[in-house]
Design a protein around this motif. Structure first.
Motif, PDB file in Angstrom:
ATOM      1  N   ALA A  17       9.363   1.013   6.023  1.00  0.00           N
ATOM      2  CA  ALA A  17       9.109   2.521   5.685  1.00  0.00           C
ATOM      3  C   ALA A  17       8.162   2.485   4.611  1.00  0.00           C
ATOM      4  CB  ALA A  17      10.264   3.210   5.400  1.00  0.00           C
ATOM      5  N   ASP A  19       6.183   5.360   2.168  1.00  0.00           N
ATOM      6  CA  ASP A  19       6.296   7.029   1.835  1.00  0.00           C
ATOM      7  C   ASP A  19       5.648   7.125   0.836  1.00  0.00           C
ATOM      8  OD1 ASP A  19       8.897   7.032   3.339  1.00  0.00           O
ATOM      9  OD2 ASP A  19       9.893   5.903   1.933  1.00  0.00           O
ATOM     10  N   VAL A  34       0.062   8.475   2.272  1.00  0.00           N
ATOM     11  CA  VAL A  34       0.075   7.901   3.661  1.00  0.00           C
ATOM     12  C   VAL A  34       1.765   7.825   3.824  1.00  0.00           C
ATOM     13  CG1 VAL A  34      -0.437   5.884   5.202  1.00  0.00           C
ATOM     14  CG2 VAL A  34      -2.042   6.775   3.478  1.00  0.00           C
ATOM     15  N   SER A  35       2.346   8.042   4.930  1.00  0.00           N
ATOM     16  CA  SER A  35       3.765   7.811   5.395  1.00  0.00           C
ATOM     17  C   SER A  35       3.699   7.418   6.723  1.00  0.00           C
ATOM     18  CB  SER A  35       4.452   9.144   5.098  1.00  0.00           C
ATOM     19  OG  SER A  35       4.560   9.413   3.629  1.00  0.00           O
ATOM     20  N   PHE A  36       4.768   6.435   7.053  1.00  0.00           N
ATOM     21  CA  PHE A  36       5.049   6.117   8.275  1.00  0.00           C
ATOM     22  C   PHE A  36       6.108   5.042   8.453  1.00  0.00           C
ATOM     23  CE2 PHE A  36       1.645   3.015   7.208  1.00  0.00           C
ATOM     24  CZ  PHE A  36       2.108   1.824   7.553  1.00  0.00           C
ATOM     25  N   ASP A  37       7.036   4.768   9.465  1.00  0.00           N
ATOM     26  CA  ASP A  37       7.754   3.971   9.528  1.00  0.00           C
ATOM     27  C   ASP A  37       7.593   2.964  10.810  1.00  0.00           C
ATOM     28  OD1 ASP A  37       9.099   5.133  11.669  1.00  0.00           O
ATOM     29  OD2 ASP A  37      10.452   6.279  10.042  1.00  0.00           O
ATOM     30  N   ILE A  38       8.186   1.679  10.715  1.00  0.00           N
ATOM     31  CA  ILE A  38       8.149   0.860  12.124  1.00  0.00           C
ATOM     32  C   ILE A  38       9.597   0.431  11.991  1.00  0.00           C
ATOM     33  CG2 ILE A  38       7.485  -1.237  13.116  1.00  0.00           C
ATOM     34  CD1 ILE A  38       4.918  -0.917  11.041  1.00  0.00           C
ATOM     35  N   GLU A  42       9.335  -2.171  17.865  1.00  0.00           N
ATOM     36  CA  GLU A  42       8.097  -1.231  17.869  1.00  0.00           C
ATOM     37  C   GLU A  42       6.848  -2.086  17.636  1.00  0.00           C
ATOM     38  OE1 GLU A  42       9.077   3.260  16.802  1.00  0.00           O
ATOM     39  OE2 GLU A  42       8.582   2.045  15.118  1.00  0.00           O
ATOM     40  N   ARG A  44       3.013  -1.066  16.360  1.00  0.00           N
ATOM     41  CA  ARG A  44       2.023   0.024  15.639  1.00  0.00           C
ATOM     42  C   ARG A  44       0.724  -0.624  15.483  1.00  0.00           C
ATOM     43  NH1 ARG A  44       4.736   4.789  13.438  1.00  0.00           N
ATOM     44  NH2 ARG A  44       6.581   5.108  14.635  1.00  0.00           N
ATOM     45  N   ILE A  46      -3.089   0.327  13.182  1.00  0.00           N
ATOM     46  CA  ILE A  46      -3.613   1.096  12.177  1.00  0.00           C
ATOM     47  C   ILE A  46      -5.163   1.261  12.748  1.00  0.00           C
ATOM     48  CG2 ILE A  46      -4.450   1.465   9.928  1.00  0.00           C
ATOM     49  CD1 ILE A  46      -1.768  -0.062   8.984  1.00  0.00           C
TER      50      ILE A  46
END
Length: 94
Positions: A17, A19, A34-38, A42, A44, A46
């Motif tokens: 994560a 955040d 920048v925020s995202f989670d994996i 999954e 992902r 960039i």
């Protein structure tokens, strides 16, 4: 302490994560909030143009850079000043 194995992490559980991560070098803002989670299972990517901060983000995740603000949590542990060798030992690779 060993890194959790694949069976330790339930399918769909958040493994990484990011955040509100920001990173600056003097007056240059490489990353801003920048925020995202994996989640487990999954894949992902960039993507973005040259200079968009892709490598800076990866370097924050693997401990080479330390974000100026925000939080990175890997396998349930928030590591504010993780070092590259700690990231590698925990299972983070590029």
């Amino acid at each position: 302490m060993r890194a959790p194995s694949a069976t330790d992490i339930a399918a769909g559980e958040v493994i990484l994560a990011v955040d509100n991560v920001s990173l600056g070098f003097g007056g240059v803002k490489a990353l801003t909030d920048v925020s995202f989670d994996i989640k487990k299972g999954e894949v992902r990517a960039i993507i973005g143009p040259n200079g968009a901060g892709k490598t800076s983000m990866l370097n924050c995740i693997n401990g080479f850079y330390h974000p100026t603000s925000g939080r990175i949590t890997f396998k349930g542990k928030t590591r504010p000043k993780m070092r590259p060798h700690e990231a590698a030992a925990g299972g983070i690779a590029r």
